[in-house]
Design a protein around this motif. Structure first.
Motif, PDB file in Angstrom:
ATOM      1  N   ARG A   2      -2.473  -4.569   1.897  1.00  0.00           N
ATOM      2  CA  ARG A   2      -1.857  -3.731   0.871  1.00  0.00           C
ATOM      3  C   ARG A   2      -1.015  -4.618  -0.042  1.00  0.00           C
ATOM      4  O   ARG A   2      -0.308  -5.498   0.426  1.00  0.00           O
ATOM      5  N   GLU A  24       1.469   1.694 -10.873  1.00  0.00           N
ATOM      6  CA  GLU A  24       0.481   2.587 -10.265  1.00  0.00           C
ATOM      7  C   GLU A  24      -0.888   2.404 -10.915  1.00  0.00           C
ATOM      8  O   GLU A  24      -1.915   2.314 -10.223  1.00  0.00           O
ATOM      9  N   TYR A  28      -1.531  -1.093  -7.586  1.00  0.00           N
ATOM     10  CA  TYR A  28      -0.669  -1.494  -6.480  1.00  0.00           C
ATOM     11  C   TYR A  28      -0.494  -0.342  -5.494  1.00  0.00           C
ATOM     12  O   TYR A  28      -0.444   0.825  -5.869  1.00  0.00           O
ATOM     13  N   ASP A  29      -0.420  -0.703  -4.211  1.00  0.00           N
ATOM     14  CA  ASP A  29      -0.269   0.294  -3.153  1.00  0.00           C
ATOM     15  C   ASP A  29       1.162   0.800  -3.048  1.00  0.00           C
ATOM     16  O   ASP A  29       1.383   1.973  -2.725  1.00  0.00           O
ATOM     17  N   HIS A  30       2.124  -0.104  -3.272  1.00  0.00           N
ATOM     18  CA  HIS A  30       3.516   0.309  -3.179  1.00  0.00           C
ATOM     19  C   HIS A  30       4.355  -0.444  -4.208  1.00  0.00           C
ATOM     20  O   HIS A  30       4.009  -1.553  -4.640  1.00  0.00           O
ATOM     21  N   ARG A  63       0.688   8.660  -7.037  1.00  0.00           N
ATOM     22  CA  ARG A  63      -0.031   8.075  -5.910  1.00  0.00           C
ATOM     23  C   ARG A  63       0.734   6.991  -5.189  1.00  0.00           C
ATOM     24  O   ARG A  63       0.764   6.931  -3.957  1.00  0.00           O
ATOM     25  N   ILE A  64       1.368   6.112  -5.912  1.00  0.00           N
ATOM     26  CA  ILE A  64       1.928   4.892  -5.360  1.00  0.00           C
ATOM     27  C   ILE A  64       3.082   5.197  -4.409  1.00  0.00           C
ATOM     28  O   ILE A  64       3.892   6.100  -4.639  1.00  0.00           O
ATOM     29  N   THR A  65       3.161   4.446  -3.301  1.00  0.00           N
ATOM     30  CA  THR A  65       4.274   4.555  -2.362  1.00  0.00           C
ATOM     31  C   THR A  65       5.500   3.873  -2.958  1.00  0.00           C
ATOM     32  O   THR A  65       5.393   2.836  -3.623  1.00  0.00           O
ATOM     33  N   ARG A  95       5.863  10.150  -0.341  1.00  0.00           N
ATOM     34  CA  ARG A  95       5.466   8.773  -0.693  1.00  0.00           C
ATOM     35  C   ARG A  95       6.590   7.765  -0.494  1.00  0.00           C
ATOM     36  O   ARG A  95       6.469   6.617  -0.928  1.00  0.00           O
ATOM     37  N   ASP A 264       0.868  -6.582   4.393  1.00  0.00           N
ATOM     38  CA  ASP A 264       1.399  -6.166   3.096  1.00  0.00           C
ATOM     39  C   ASP A 264       1.997  -7.370   2.383  1.00  0.00           C
ATOM     40  O   ASP A 264       2.684  -8.200   3.010  1.00  0.00           O
ATOM     41  N   LEU A 291      -7.448  -5.725  -7.684  1.00  0.00           N
ATOM     42  CA  LEU A 291      -7.026  -4.406  -7.209  1.00  0.00           C
ATOM     43  C   LEU A 291      -7.774  -3.267  -7.883  1.00  0.00           C
ATOM     44  O   LEU A 291      -7.583  -2.105  -7.522  1.00  0.00           O
TER      45      LEU A 291
END
Length: 295
Positions: A2, A24, A28-30, A63-65, A95, A264, A291
């Motif tokens: 991630r 986002e 990117y995941d977070h 969406r993004i954490t 999230r 991560d 990504l």
């Protein structure tokens, strides 16, 4: 692996909002922000509070954490912070990740006139802070008469959207911190050499990081925890340098750290001046090619 990005809370919201949304869109995941009252080299520069920033970021994204990197007992109290966390969890639709650390000496530890603490005292306070925060987010009612905190019959409602609570990311480098991460964390966080901003090229810090990963495995084993249930996050840009020199170095370093066991990988959003000086184009180009994101 991630991928994440850390945005300093230094811009007024119209500009900051664009970057949180872009993080986002880039795939990117977070995305994280620092949780300080004031911060090191930028103590006399604009610096916004983490919790309202994350609340606004949650409203601007879908969406993004989102997470704190990292909150500490230097100025956070577990009861107040637990209420803020469940609010952020609700606003974000589940999230949120709560990143926590022991809190080093610095502006946050001094500007309020608090008594200076030894390293041992900070470690003891952090253990109680994490334990109490975990209990507040899990239990219906919480009472504790501890060395550092006293709380009586506290109810934190609503419950977190994710059961049994939102994820905790515990920053740790020494034995006590590793044991704490093994007991409570969903994510373990390291930035390489603790509290160091002496940058070393990423390939040169691999031996140290391997030692930390092995120590974390040992801490899990001592508690009977399966090490594979604990994510491992590396924050680069401080003591771990050279990552954003080019798209090639970004890609290579991500592969190096994935191969030694990190799940991560987080970089700082490049700034035009120190700290974290760099070119945004490297971030954009990596994200679009690796990504699947778009600007």
């Amino acid at each position: 692996m991630r991928h994440g990005v850390l945005l300093l809370p230094e811009h007024r919201w119209p500009r900051a909002r664009e970057r949180w949304i872009l993080a986002e869109e880039l795939g990117y995941d977070h995305a994280w922000t620092y949780d300080h009252l004031m911060w090191r080299w930028l103590s006399d520069k604009p610096w916004f509070s983490a919790v309202p920033t994350l609340a606004a970021a949650a409203g601007a994204t879908s969406r993004i954490t989102l997470g704190t990197m990292v909150a500490s007992p230097n100025f956070r109290h577990p009861v107040d912070f637990a209420k803020e966390l469940v609010s952020l969890d609700d606003i974000s639709g589940g999230r949120m990740v709560c990143g926590v650390g022991a809190g080093a000496e610095g502006h946050d530890a001094r500007i309020r006139g608090d008594r200076p603490l030894s390293r041992r005292e900070r470690g003891s306070r952090f253990e109680e802070f994490v334990d109490l925060l975990d209990r507040l987010l899990r239990e219906k009612r919480t009472t504790l008469h501890g060395q550092w905190y006293t709380v009586e019959d506290v109810v934190v409602q609503p419950e977190c959207l994710a059961a049994p609570r939102l994820p905790l990311a515990v920053a740790a480098a020494g034995p006590r911190g590793m044991a704490l991460a093994a007991r409570y964390a969903d994510v373990w966080v390291t930035s390489g050499a603790p509290n160091s901003f002496e940058s070393e090229r990423y390939d040169r810090v691999v031996p140290l990081l391997k030692e930390q990963l092995a120590a974390l495995d040992d801490a899990c084993a001592a508690l009977g925890r399966d090490p594979s249930t604990l994510r491992r996050l590396l924050l680069t840009g401080g003591s771990v340098g050279g990552v954003l020199e080019s798209v090639e170095s970004y890609r290579d370093s991500a592969g190096v750290f994935r191969d030694i066991g990190f799940t991560d990988f987080v970089v700082h959003w490049p700034r035009p001046e120190p700290p974290f000086r760099g070119r945004e184009e490297v971030l954009f180009d990596f994200a679009t090619t690796e990504l699947g994101g778009a600007r």
